[in-house]
Design a protein around this motif. Sequence first.
Motif, short mmCIF file in Angstrom:
data_model
loop_
_atom_site.label_atom_id
_atom_site.label_comp_id
_atom_site.label_asym_id
_atom_site.label_seq_id
_atom_site.Cartn_x
_atom_site.Cartn_y
_atom_site.Cartn_z
N ASP A 216 0.88 -1.17 0.00
CA ASP A 216 0.00 0.00 0.00
C ASP A 216 0.92 1.22 0.00
OD1 ASP A 216 -1.63 2.20 0.68
OD2 ASP A 216 -3.00 0.92 1.82
N VAL A 217 1.19 1.75 -1.19
CA VAL A 217 2.21 2.79 -1.37
C VAL A 217 1.92 4.04 -0.53
CG1 VAL A 217 3.18 4.38 -3.07
CG2 VAL A 217 2.85 2.01 -3.66
N ILE A 218 0.72 4.56 -0.60
CA ILE A 218 0.41 5.80 0.11
C ILE A 218 0.51 5.61 1.61
CG2 ILE A 218 -1.35 7.57 0.52
CD1 ILE A 218 -0.04 7.62 -2.29
N LYS A 219 -0.02 4.51 2.12
CA LYS A 219 0.08 4.24 3.56
C LYS A 219 1.54 4.12 3.98
CE LYS A 219 -1.40 1.04 7.15
NZ LYS A 219 -2.11 -0.21 7.45
N ARG A 220 2.34 3.42 3.20
CA ARG A 220 3.76 3.26 3.53
C ARG A 220 4.47 4.61 3.60
NH1 ARG A 220 7.79 0.82 6.05
NH2 ARG A 220 9.67 0.57 4.84
N ILE A 221 4.26 5.44 2.59
CA ILE A 221 4.93 6.74 2.57
C ILE A 221 4.45 7.60 3.74
CG2 ILE A 221 5.19 8.91 1.30
CD1 ILE A 221 4.93 7.22 -1.32
N ARG A 222 3.15 7.73 3.91
CA ARG A 222 2.61 8.65 4.92
C ARG A 222 2.85 8.16 6.35
NH1 ARG A 222 -1.09 12.66 4.06
NH2 ARG A 222 -2.19 11.96 5.92
N THR A 223 2.67 6.87 6.60
CA THR A 223 2.75 6.34 7.95
C THR A 223 4.18 6.03 8.38
OG1 THR A 223 0.56 5.36 7.68
CG2 THR A 223 1.91 4.51 9.49
N ASN A 224 4.98 5.44 7.51
CA ASN A 224 6.31 4.99 7.91
C ASN A 224 7.43 5.94 7.53
OD1 ASN A 224 5.00 1.91 7.04
ND2 ASN A 224 5.55 2.39 9.14
N HIS A 225 7.26 6.69 6.45
CA HIS A 225 8.34 7.57 6.00
C HIS A 225 8.13 9.02 6.42
CE1 HIS A 225 9.95 4.16 3.99
NE2 HIS A 225 9.22 4.24 2.89
N CYS A 226 6.99 9.60 6.11
CA CYS A 226 6.75 11.01 6.45
C CYS A 226 6.65 11.22 7.96
CB CYS A 226 5.48 11.52 5.77
SG CYS A 226 5.61 11.56 3.97
N SER A 227 6.19 10.23 8.66
CA SER A 227 6.21 10.21 10.13
C SER A 227 6.78 8.84 10.50
CB SER A 227 4.81 10.46 10.69
OG SER A 227 3.90 9.50 10.19
N GLY A 228 6.60 8.40 11.69
CA GLY A 228 7.13 7.09 12.05
C GLY A 228 8.49 7.19 12.71
N ASN A 229 9.28 6.13 12.57
CA ASN A 229 10.59 6.08 13.22
C ASN A 229 11.55 5.21 12.43
OD1 ASN A 229 10.24 3.28 14.11
ND2 ASN A 229 8.74 4.12 15.54
N VAL A 230 12.81 5.22 12.84
CA VAL A 230 13.85 4.48 12.11
C VAL A 230 13.66 2.97 12.21
CG1 VAL A 230 15.56 6.33 12.26
CG2 VAL A 230 15.52 4.56 14.03
N GLU A 231 12.89 2.51 13.18
CA GLU A 231 12.66 1.07 13.29
C GLU A 231 11.75 0.56 12.18
OE1 GLU A 231 11.01 -2.22 16.49
OE2 GLU A 231 11.70 -0.29 17.21
N ALA A 232 10.77 1.35 11.78
CA ALA A 232 9.78 0.91 10.80
C ALA A 232 10.10 1.34 9.37
CB ALA A 232 8.41 1.45 11.19
N SER A 233 11.16 2.09 9.17
CA SER A 233 11.43 2.65 7.85
C SER A 233 12.92 2.62 7.52
CB SER A 233 10.92 4.09 7.79
OG SER A 233 11.40 4.78 6.67
N ALA A 234 13.27 1.83 6.50
CA ALA A 234 14.67 1.82 6.04
C ALA A 234 15.07 3.20 5.52
CB ALA A 234 14.86 0.77 4.96
#
Length: 153
Positions: A10-28
Motif C-alpha cells: 500500500d504505497v500511500i500508507k507506507r509513505i505517509r505512515t512509515n516515512h513522512c512520520s514514524g521512526n527508524v525502526e519501521a522505515s529503512a
Amino acid sequence: MIIYVGDARDVIKRIRTNHCSGNVEASALRRHVAEAKGYKIKSTKRLSGSMRVRINLPNPQNGEMDVSNYIRSGEWKYVIWNSYAEANDFQWYVIDQLKPLLNKDHKSWDPENRQRYQSLLTRLTSSPPLNCDQLHGMRSGPGVYVFYHQRRS
C-alpha cells in the motif's frame, strides 16, 4: 536529486505512515536518512526477541523530528501495480536505472520485463511530484515510489 526507491503493498500508507512520520525502526528510508545526517543507530534486543532500533541520542525523538522535517520537505512520485510481486521486481529495475543515493540493496530483476519496465519507468518519473500532505486521499495499492529532495540529507 533521487534519494530513495521503495516498494509497498500500500504505497500511500507506507509513505505517509512509515516515512513522512514514524521512526527508524519501521522505515529503512528514515534509518538511511538518519545515518546520512550523522546520527548513530542503536539496536537492542527486546524480551520478545525482536530488535528495537532507535537513533542513539538522549532523546531519540529529537533526531526523529529532524529526519521527519527533511523527509517532509522532499517530494514523492509513485506508480500503482496490480500485484505486489510485480511491483517488487520493478523496484529493483528502478533502483538499477536511477541509482538513488540511499538504496544500499541491489537485486536482480526479470530481464524479460525490460520493455514494459522502461515504459513504466517513464510513467513513474514523469508523474507529478507530491509532498507528504498532498498524498492524503490519493489512490493507493501495491506499487513503487521514488523520494526526491534538493539536498542529500
